[in-house]
Enzyme design. Sequence first.
Site, PDB file in Angstrom:
ATOM      1  N   LYS A  11       0.835  -1.214   0.000  1.00 49.09           N
ATOM      2  CA  LYS A  11       0.000   0.000   0.000  1.00 49.09           C
ATOM      3  C   LYS A  11       0.871   1.267   0.000  1.00 49.09           C
ATOM      4  O   LYS A  11       2.081   1.189   0.251  1.00 49.09           O
ATOM      5  CB  LYS A  11      -0.924  -0.038   1.222  1.00 49.09           C
ATOM      6  CG  LYS A  11      -1.933  -1.204   1.184  1.00 49.09           C
ATOM      7  CD  LYS A  11      -2.911  -1.121   2.352  1.00 49.09           C
ATOM      8  CE  LYS A  11      -3.922  -2.259   2.287  1.00 49.09           C
ATOM      9  NZ  LYS A  11      -4.968  -2.137   3.340  1.00 49.09           N
ATOM     10  N   TYR A  51     -12.224  -2.893  -4.051  1.00 54.68           N
ATOM     11  CA  TYR A  51     -12.838  -2.984  -2.721  1.00 54.68           C
ATOM     12  C   TYR A  51     -14.368  -2.971  -2.788  1.00 54.68           C
ATOM     13  O   TYR A  51     -15.020  -2.586  -1.816  1.00 54.68           O
ATOM     14  CB  TYR A  51     -12.335  -1.832  -1.837  1.00 54.68           C
ATOM     15  CG  TYR A  51     -10.962  -2.065  -1.230  1.00 54.68           C
ATOM     16  CD1 TYR A  51     -10.684  -3.222  -0.484  1.00 54.68           C
ATOM     17  CD2 TYR A  51      -9.944  -1.129  -1.359  1.00 54.68           C
ATOM     18  CE1 TYR A  51      -9.433  -3.430   0.095  1.00 54.68           C
ATOM     19  CE2 TYR A  51      -8.681  -1.332  -0.789  1.00 54.68           C
ATOM     20  CZ  TYR A  51      -8.443  -2.481  -0.064  1.00 54.68           C
ATOM     21  OH  TYR A  51      -7.211  -2.686   0.522  1.00 54.68           O
ATOM     22  N   PHE A  59     -16.102   3.508   6.033  1.00 54.61           N
ATOM     23  CA  PHE A  59     -14.742   3.925   5.720  1.00 54.61           C
ATOM     24  C   PHE A  59     -14.386   3.763   4.245  1.00 54.61           C
ATOM     25  O   PHE A  59     -13.248   4.025   3.840  1.00 54.61           O
ATOM     26  CB  PHE A  59     -13.727   3.142   6.576  1.00 54.61           C
ATOM     27  CG  PHE A  59     -13.836   1.645   6.453  1.00 54.61           C
ATOM     28  CD1 PHE A  59     -13.249   0.964   5.404  1.00 54.61           C
ATOM     29  CD2 PHE A  59     -14.545   0.909   7.399  1.00 54.61           C
ATOM     30  CE1 PHE A  59     -13.345  -0.413   5.278  1.00 54.61           C
ATOM     31  CE2 PHE A  59     -14.659  -0.478   7.285  1.00 54.61           C
ATOM     32  CZ  PHE A  59     -14.058  -1.135   6.214  1.00 54.61           C
ATOM     33  N   ARG A  87      -2.113 -14.547   3.849  1.00 51.70           N
ATOM     34  CA  ARG A  87      -2.836 -13.909   4.959  1.00 51.70           C
ATOM     35  C   ARG A  87      -2.071 -14.096   6.276  1.00 51.70           C
ATOM     36  O   ARG A  87      -2.043 -13.199   7.123  1.00 51.70           O
ATOM     37  CB  ARG A  87      -4.255 -14.501   5.104  1.00 51.70           C
ATOM     38  CG  ARG A  87      -5.186 -14.210   3.938  1.00 51.70           C
ATOM     39  CD  ARG A  87      -5.620 -12.767   3.833  1.00 51.70           C
ATOM     40  NE  ARG A  87      -6.557 -12.363   4.858  1.00 51.70           N
ATOM     41  CZ  ARG A  87      -7.231 -11.211   4.838  1.00 51.70           C
ATOM     42  NH1 ARG A  87      -7.072 -10.363   3.818  1.00 51.70           N
ATOM     43  NH2 ARG A  87      -8.048 -10.889   5.811  1.00 51.70           N
ATOM     44  N   THR A  93      -6.206  -7.556  10.237  1.00 51.85           N
ATOM     45  CA  THR A  93      -6.519  -6.270   9.606  1.00 51.85           C
ATOM     46  C   THR A  93      -6.094  -5.075  10.463  1.00 51.85           C
ATOM     47  O   THR A  93      -5.453  -4.152   9.979  1.00 51.85           O
ATOM     48  CB  THR A  93      -8.036  -6.184   9.320  1.00 51.85           C
ATOM     49  OG1 THR A  93      -8.406  -7.296   8.504  1.00 51.85           O
ATOM     50  CG2 THR A  93      -8.391  -4.890   8.616  1.00 51.85           C
ATOM     51  N   ARG A 104       2.008  -6.869   9.520  1.00 54.32           N
ATOM     52  CA  ARG A 104       1.290  -5.808  10.246  1.00 54.32           C
ATOM     53  C   ARG A 104       1.668  -5.766  11.717  1.00 54.32           C
ATOM     54  O   ARG A 104       1.721  -4.698  12.326  1.00 54.32           O
ATOM     55  CB  ARG A 104      -0.213  -5.989  10.055  1.00 54.32           C
ATOM     56  CG  ARG A 104      -0.682  -5.634   8.632  1.00 54.32           C
ATOM     57  CD  ARG A 104      -2.098  -6.099   8.394  1.00 54.32           C
ATOM     58  NE  ARG A 104      -2.627  -5.694   7.083  1.00 54.32           N
ATOM     59  CZ  ARG A 104      -3.761  -6.157   6.586  1.00 54.32           C
ATOM     60  NH1 ARG A 104      -4.489  -7.033   7.273  1.00 54.32           N
ATOM     61  NH2 ARG A 104      -4.188  -5.757   5.402  1.00 54.32           N
ATOM     62  N   ASN A 141      -2.189  -0.097   7.082  1.00 50.37           N
ATOM     63  CA  ASN A 141      -1.671  -1.415   7.436  1.00 50.37           C
ATOM     64  C   ASN A 141      -0.768  -2.063   6.379  1.00 50.37           C
ATOM     65  O   ASN A 141      -0.679  -3.281   6.301  1.00 50.37           O
ATOM     66  CB  ASN A 141      -2.810  -2.338   7.892  1.00 50.37           C
ATOM     67  CG  ASN A 141      -3.900  -2.466   6.852  1.00 50.37           C
ATOM     68  OD1 ASN A 141      -3.719  -2.033   5.722  1.00 50.37           O
ATOM     69  ND2 ASN A 141      -5.000  -3.091   7.213  1.00 50.37           N
ATOM     70  N   HIS A 144      -2.017  -5.374   1.336  1.00 50.93           N
ATOM     71  CA  HIS A 144      -3.275  -6.060   1.065  1.00 50.93           C
ATOM     72  C   HIS A 144      -2.951  -7.486   0.632  1.00 50.93           C
ATOM     73  O   HIS A 144      -1.974  -7.712  -0.066  1.00 50.93           O
ATOM     74  CB  HIS A 144      -4.040  -5.367  -0.072  1.00 50.93           C
ATOM     75  CG  HIS A 144      -5.133  -6.227  -0.646  1.00 50.93           C
ATOM     76  ND1 HIS A 144      -6.378  -6.325  -0.058  1.00 50.93           N
ATOM     77  CD2 HIS A 144      -5.145  -7.094  -1.704  1.00 50.93           C
ATOM     78  CE1 HIS A 144      -7.120  -7.187  -0.754  1.00 50.93           C
ATOM     79  NE2 HIS A 144      -6.394  -7.660  -1.759  1.00 50.93           N
ATOM     80  N   GLU A 155      -9.326 -10.708  -8.174  1.00 52.52           N
ATOM     81  CA  GLU A 155      -8.409  -9.576  -7.986  1.00 52.52           C
ATOM     82  C   GLU A 155      -7.233  -9.628  -8.969  1.00 52.52           C
ATOM     83  O   GLU A 155      -6.815  -8.599  -9.488  1.00 52.52           O
ATOM     84  CB  GLU A 155      -7.896  -9.546  -6.538  1.00 52.52           C
ATOM     85  CG  GLU A 155      -8.991  -9.166  -5.537  1.00 52.52           C
ATOM     86  CD  GLU A 155      -8.539  -9.242  -4.079  1.00 52.52           C
ATOM     87  OE1 GLU A 155      -7.363  -9.578  -3.829  1.00 52.52           O
ATOM     88  OE2 GLU A 155      -9.369  -8.973  -3.192  1.00 52.52           O
TER      89      GLU A 155
END
Length: 178
Positions: A11, A51, A59, A87, A93, A104, A141, A144, A155
């Site tokens: 990100k 998204y 948000f 993941r 998250t 993260r 964070n 993705h 995606e």
Amino acid sequence: SWFERTLVILKPDGLQRALSGEVLSRFEQRGLQLVAAKLIRPSAAHLKQHYWELRDKPFFTNLVTFMSSGPIIAMVWQGTDAVAIGRAIIGATDPMDALPGTIRGDLCITVGRCEEGPKEYWELIGKRNKFSCLTNSRFRNVVHGSDSVESAKHEIDLWFKPAELVMWERCCHDWVFE
Ligand code: DAT
Ligand code: MG
């Protein structure tokens, strides 16, 4: 199968913070194989598609604004259970819930809403960094990762043309995968 694929995005905060090498090496060292990567500044329209399932969340707009606030690196990683492994490498998250050892959990902190900090501080930061106060998005964070095999396919189609996915065999393939 070892050719399961997942979409990972570094990100804007990750790129700005010079975490690209760190993030890429975590996927690489775990054993996943990079089959596509590009540095781009995605449009808000593209991110809305990405998204889309979150479109009703409060948000959503801030998330899209944040994600289009600077360049990102989009990647496709391949390997056995790539989606679940991805993941696990990324972590929860909310960075406050992410375990140490995850990207993260090691590399970011929940960033509170702009209004939560002392006004003088945000004024100072706002002058120094035009992205800091740009959005109200709670999480910076860093990465993705697709959350299911199904959404990974969707995606990857959204971010890459088929010809951008490179077929190659890594020299250590048989040392990592059965
Ligand atoms: P993840 O990125 O772990 O798959 P998600 O798909 O539920 O999480 O949400 C996408 C992004 O939206 C997430 O990385 C950060 C942001 N986000 C999620 N929940 C949020 C919330 N409650 N407030 C602000 N931003 C949120
Ligand atoms: Mg998600």
